[in-house]
Design an enzyme around this catalytic site. Sequence first.
Site, PDB file in Angstrom:
ATOM      1  NE  ARG A   1     -15.860   4.055   0.708  1.00 30.94           N
ATOM      2  CZ  ARG A   1     -17.292   4.373   0.711  1.00 30.94           C
ATOM      3  NH1 ARG A   1     -17.946   5.093   1.816  1.00 30.94           N
ATOM      4  NH2 ARG A   1     -17.715   3.546  -0.124  1.00 30.94           N
TER       5      ARG A   1
ATOM      6  NE  ARG B   1     -21.438  -1.410  -2.206  1.00 30.50           N
ATOM      7  CZ  ARG B   1     -20.275  -1.198  -2.020  1.00 30.50           C
ATOM      8  NH1 ARG B   1     -19.586  -1.978  -2.631  1.00 30.50           N
ATOM      9  NH2 ARG B   1     -19.887  -0.414  -1.066  1.00 30.50           N
TER      10      ARG B   1
ATOM     11  NE  ARG C   1      -4.353  -0.765   2.415  1.00 29.32           N
ATOM     12  CZ  ARG C   1      -5.303  -1.784   2.354  1.00 29.32           C
ATOM     13  NH1 ARG C   1      -4.538  -3.155   2.100  1.00 29.32           N
ATOM     14  NH2 ARG C   1      -6.355  -1.871   2.659  1.00 29.32           N
TER      15      ARG C   1
ATOM     16  NE  ARG D   1     -22.376  -2.506   2.870  1.00 30.86           N
ATOM     17  CZ  ARG D   1     -21.413  -3.126   2.199  1.00 30.86           C
ATOM     18  NH1 ARG D   1     -20.492  -2.508   1.753  1.00 30.86           N
ATOM     19  NH2 ARG D   1     -21.839  -4.500   1.846  1.00 30.86           N
TER      20      ARG D   1
HETATM   21  P1  AMP Z   1      -8.480  -4.502   3.157  1.00 26.98           P
HETATM   22  O1  AMP Z   1      -9.423  -5.636   3.144  1.00 26.98           O
HETATM   23  O2  AMP Z   1      -7.227  -4.608   2.208  1.00 26.98           O
HETATM   24  O3  AMP Z   1      -8.936  -3.073   3.044  1.00 26.98           O
HETATM   25  O4  AMP Z   1      -7.637  -4.640   4.571  1.00 26.98           O
HETATM   26  C1  AMP Z   1      -8.290  -4.506   5.904  1.00 26.98           C
HETATM   27  C2  AMP Z   1      -7.489  -3.906   6.896  1.00 26.98           C
HETATM   28  O5  AMP Z   1      -6.073  -5.009   6.889  1.00 26.98           O
HETATM   29  C3  AMP Z   1      -6.855  -2.704   6.687  1.00 26.98           C
HETATM   30  O6  AMP Z   1      -7.890  -1.329   6.748  1.00 26.98           O
HETATM   31  C4  AMP Z   1      -5.784  -2.692   7.475  1.00 26.98           C
HETATM   32  O7  AMP Z   1      -5.900  -2.342   8.774  1.00 26.98           O
HETATM   33  C5  AMP Z   1      -5.100  -4.096   7.336  1.00 26.98           C
HETATM   34  N1  AMP Z   1      -4.111  -4.148   6.078  1.00 26.98           N
HETATM   35  C6  AMP Z   1      -4.390  -4.873   4.836  1.00 26.98           C
HETATM   36  N2  AMP Z   1      -3.150  -4.700   4.162  1.00 26.98           N
HETATM   37  C7  AMP Z   1      -2.447  -3.901   4.822  1.00 26.98           C
HETATM   38  C8  AMP Z   1      -1.238  -3.435   4.289  1.00 26.98           C
HETATM   39  N3  AMP Z   1      -0.879  -3.679   3.077  1.00 26.98           N
HETATM   40  N4  AMP Z   1      -0.730  -2.396   5.144  1.00 26.98           N
HETATM   41  C9  AMP Z   1      -1.208  -2.039   6.299  1.00 26.98           C
HETATM   42  N5  AMP Z   1      -2.304  -2.615   6.753  1.00 26.98           N
HETATM   43  C10 AMP Z   1      -3.076  -3.404   5.807  1.00 26.98           C
END
Ligand code: AMP
Length: 207
Positions: free
Chosen positions: A170, A126, A89, A159
Site C-alpha cells: 500500500r 494495530r 489527490r 486486520r
Molecule cells: P478517503 O477516506 O480519503 O480514502 O476517501 C474514500 C473514497 O472516497 C476514495 O477511495 C474515493 O473513492 C473517494 N474520494 C475521496 N476523495 C477523493 C478525491 N480527491 N478524488 C477521487 N475520489 C475521492
Amino acid sequence: MTRLLIVGPQGSGKGTQGVRIAEAFAIPVVSTGDVFRANVAAQTPLGQQVKAIMDAGSLVSDEIMEGVVAARLEQPDAVNGFLLDGYPRTPGQAEFLQRLLAPHGISMAINLEVPEDVVVERITGRRVCSECGTTYALGRDESATSGICAKCGGAVVQRPDDTEAAVRKRLSLYAQSTEPLLAWFRERNLLADINGVGEPDAIAAGL
Ligand code: AMP
C-alpha cells in the site's frame, strides 16, 4: 483565510495531526472521504452515485469531485479557512482547487513525512475490536496484548490487510500516486514537509 491541505500515507498520523492543526487555526477539517461516507449512509443521490466507485476502491470522477468540493467550501463554517484532507489527490484536482480559490489560492500543503519502517511498525502493531471497532496499539494498550476489548469485551484482532507485506505494498502504491501531486506543490513553493515521527503533541508543537 487559512486554506490548508494535508497529505500523508495511511499510518502517518494524518487524521490526528489534521484535527490538531485545524483546532489551532479554528478551521474545520474537510475530508472528502467523510463527505462521501456520510452521503452513502444517508442514501442521498450523491451517495448512490459514488457507493459502487468507493466500494471498488476507485477514484470518483473529477466532475463529481469539483461539484462536491465547491459546494462544501462554500458552507459557512469554511468561510475563514479550512484544512482539506483527501483532496486534491492529483495535479488536475490541484489545478481546479487553485482556480476555485483564485486569486489567493492554497496557503500551504502539509506533507506529513514518516519513514516506511515507522509506518509499518505502527500499522502491524494495530489491533481492532471485532465487535465495536475500537483500535488498540501493541505495546501501549493492554487490550492489544490480551485480545479482549476493554470497552465491550469483544475479541481484539489484527486486520488481514494490516500485515507487513500488505502495508509495504500500500505504501509503495501511495508513494507512486502521490509523487506527482507533491511535485506540483513543491514547484509552486507551497509544500511544507513536516516530520511525523514522535508523540502527537511534539509533532503538533513543531508545526
Ligand atoms: P478517503 O477516506 O480519503 O480514502 O476517501 C474514500 C473514497 O472516497 C476514495 O477511495 C474515493 O473513492 C473517494 N474520494 C475521496 N476523495 C477523493 C478525491 N480527491 N478524488 C477521487 N475520489 C475521492
